[in-house]
Design an enzyme around this catalytic site. Sequence first.
Site, PDB file in Angstrom:
ATOM      1  N   GLU A 175       0.831  -1.205   0.000  1.00 59.95           N
ATOM      2  CA  GLU A 175       0.000   0.000   0.000  1.00 59.95           C
ATOM      3  C   GLU A 175       0.871   1.263   0.000  1.00 59.95           C
ATOM      4  O   GLU A 175       0.446   2.315  -0.464  1.00 59.95           O
ATOM      5  CB  GLU A 175      -0.921  -0.018   1.235  1.00 59.95           C
ATOM      6  CG  GLU A 175      -2.261   0.650   0.975  1.00 59.95           C
ATOM      7  CD  GLU A 175      -3.293   0.328   2.039  1.00 59.95           C
ATOM      8  OE1 GLU A 175      -3.833  -0.790   2.024  1.00 59.95           O
ATOM      9  OE2 GLU A 175      -3.559   1.191   2.889  1.00 59.95           O
TER      10      GLU A 175
ATOM     11  N   HIS B  54       7.064 -26.917   0.646  1.00 55.43           N
ATOM     12  CA  HIS B  54       6.295 -27.978  -0.015  1.00 55.43           C
ATOM     13  C   HIS B  54       5.146 -27.400  -0.825  1.00 55.43           C
ATOM     14  O   HIS B  54       4.196 -28.101  -1.151  1.00 55.43           O
ATOM     15  CB  HIS B  54       5.789 -28.964   1.039  1.00 55.43           C
ATOM     16  CG  HIS B  54       6.912 -29.588   1.803  1.00 55.43           C
ATOM     17  ND1 HIS B  54       7.497 -30.780   1.454  1.00 55.43           N
ATOM     18  CD2 HIS B  54       7.616 -29.126   2.873  1.00 55.43           C
ATOM     19  CE1 HIS B  54       8.480 -31.052   2.296  1.00 55.43           C
ATOM     20  NE2 HIS B  54       8.576 -30.060   3.163  1.00 55.43           N
TER      21      HIS B  54
ATOM     22  N   LYS C 298     -13.223   2.519  -1.341  1.00 54.30           N
ATOM     23  CA  LYS C 298     -14.006   2.778  -0.124  1.00 54.30           C
ATOM     24  C   LYS C 298     -15.211   3.663  -0.458  1.00 54.30           C
ATOM     25  O   LYS C 298     -16.325   3.416  -0.003  1.00 54.30           O
ATOM     26  CB  LYS C 298     -13.145   3.515   0.916  1.00 54.30           C
ATOM     27  CG  LYS C 298     -12.158   2.660   1.673  1.00 54.30           C
ATOM     28  CD  LYS C 298     -11.535   3.517   2.777  1.00 54.30           C
ATOM     29  CE  LYS C 298     -10.596   2.764   3.665  1.00 54.30           C
ATOM     30  NZ  LYS C 298     -10.082   3.549   4.784  1.00 54.30           N
TER      31      LYS C 298
HETATM   32  O1  PA5 Z   1      -2.970   1.664   5.989  1.00 56.60           O
HETATM   33  C1  PA5 Z   1      -3.999   2.239   5.671  1.00 56.60           C
HETATM   34  O2  PA5 Z   1      -4.077   3.475   5.605  1.00 56.60           O
HETATM   35  C2  PA5 Z   1      -5.249   1.449   5.375  1.00 56.60           C
HETATM   36  O3  PA5 Z   1      -4.978   0.091   5.266  1.00 56.60           O
HETATM   37  C3  PA5 Z   1      -6.254   1.666   6.492  1.00 56.60           C
HETATM   38  O4  PA5 Z   1      -5.704   1.275   7.710  1.00 56.60           O
HETATM   39  C4  PA5 Z   1      -7.532   0.870   6.237  1.00 56.60           C
HETATM   40  O5  PA5 Z   1      -8.064   1.204   4.985  1.00 56.60           O
HETATM   41  C5  PA5 Z   1      -8.558   1.165   7.322  1.00 56.60           C
HETATM   42  O6  PA5 Z   1      -8.787   2.524   7.407  1.00 56.60           O
HETATM   43  P1  PA5 Z   1      -9.380   3.189   8.695  1.00 56.60           P
HETATM   44  O7  PA5 Z   1      -8.436   2.941   9.809  1.00 56.60           O
HETATM   45  O8  PA5 Z   1      -9.481   4.624   8.354  1.00 56.60           O
HETATM   46  O9  PA5 Z   1     -10.709   2.563   8.941  1.00 56.60           O
END
Ligand code: PA5
Length: 474
Positions: free
Chosen positions: A294, A320, A434
């Site tokens: 990410e 494996h 989202k």
């Molecule tokens: O690392 C990130 O920014 C994302 O993976 C968020 O943690 C994830 O989308 C969840 O978002 P939030 O904490 O705003 O609910």
Amino acid sequence: MSKTSIRYEYRGALAAAVGNADGLTPGEWQNLQKETAACVQKINADRPKTPWRDLPTNRKLSQIAAVLKSVKAKAGKFDDVVVMGIGGSALGLTALKTALRPPFWNLLSPRARRKQPRLWVMDNVDPEEFAAMLELVDPRRTLFNVISKSGETAETMSQFLVALDLVQKCIGKQWRRHLVITTDAAKGILRPVAEAEALESFVVPNGVGGRFSVLSPVGLFPAAMIGIDVKGLLAGAAAMDKVVTSTDFATNLAAQGAAVQIGLYRKDKPLSVMMPYSAALKDVADWYRQLWAESLGKTRPDGALVGPTPIKALGVTDQHSQVQLYREGPNNKVFTLLAVEKFACDVPLPDAPESLKGLEYLEGHSMKKLFKAEEKATAWALVLSKRPTTSLVVPRVTPHSVGEILYMLEVQTSIAGEMLGINTYNQPGVEAGKQATMALMGKTGPIPDPSSKGLPSEFKTYEQLRDTIEKSGA
Ligand code: PA5
């Protein structure tokens, strides 16, 4: 300040080990040292903009005193902690639980758990799974911790609605004692709820994104609830902070890691495999997979599409399953083994009965010996087939060493982001999905600042977005 204990062995990624085509040549290695030194300087200078760097050392930011006070006040009151969160709000905590609590924690008796609660990290909205968890816990003895930085993620909010309804119905007046909210100080839907209902809450500090938040109350509070030594964790991260702030390449493990990873990414190795030889560290690989993907999978300002693809594997299990591909398939991967030197216990292998022939070679040994032999054999075999292979060596899995690893990998990711020329800290690709989910679920009204949410600016309202998705035939 305590010292760090982990080591990074990268010789198996150099040309001397795997050849000029598949490893880093001395000239490339030298250039990478200069490049990463400049990146370290840059991320050090940017530190005021990246407050996650200060979580290990800044008690106000980590809220460690409030976390420990709250945990102490709750001692003996809960049998279960249910964390509702997703992505960065869940994966770090899962890594901590797997690494720092005994295996099969939730199956142990209360006595074996020293009366510390079981922990359920609910990071999905699969109805069967969520319903099954609700069957297993008694709401009257359960603490629900909802964690969302944005305070609006549909998955987490839907779980929150279910938990809120449950505690209000089952507990009566005292329902507030069963909810803890961890969210932004001001933004989102959760903070006003916490304030209006006077619910206990923690802050995800400004500028600390989900995947860099494990050392904030996002990870610290639920980890401390199940008895993890979170002070030790922070101390390990603080010790690593010293190491990875240095521009001395010879000692900066994060710079070395980024140099190997991005150096080889540029040499046609777009896949990055992390393979712990430790069940305790298997979810560190899962946490890291999100951190790396990410943070680094981005469209650069010049339009180039960049980002190494992280793959999690597990030694020996995946020997494996995956190793055939790793050794004889395309040579397009760089390997990081997570190696543990000392285990908390060992299992001796008994002598084989007379009737069992051919197992004599195992006699007098132990599972640890076998585990380490498999790790060594795999590292050797990968290098033999010219696969660049490194090891992150952990003397023992402790709160301190886990703090070191997490912080090192966070800084490694940050240096890699600089090397790739991208913004490590945004996630427009996730945000767009989202918003689209919210539109499909019936949200209406204007979309505030659509481009900051990864949407083309022509999408002004959720109705318009829903209409477009529905017409797209997706
Ligand atoms: O690392 C990130 O920014 C994302 O993976 C968020 O943690 C994830 O989308 C969840 O978002 P939030 O904490 O705003 O609910």
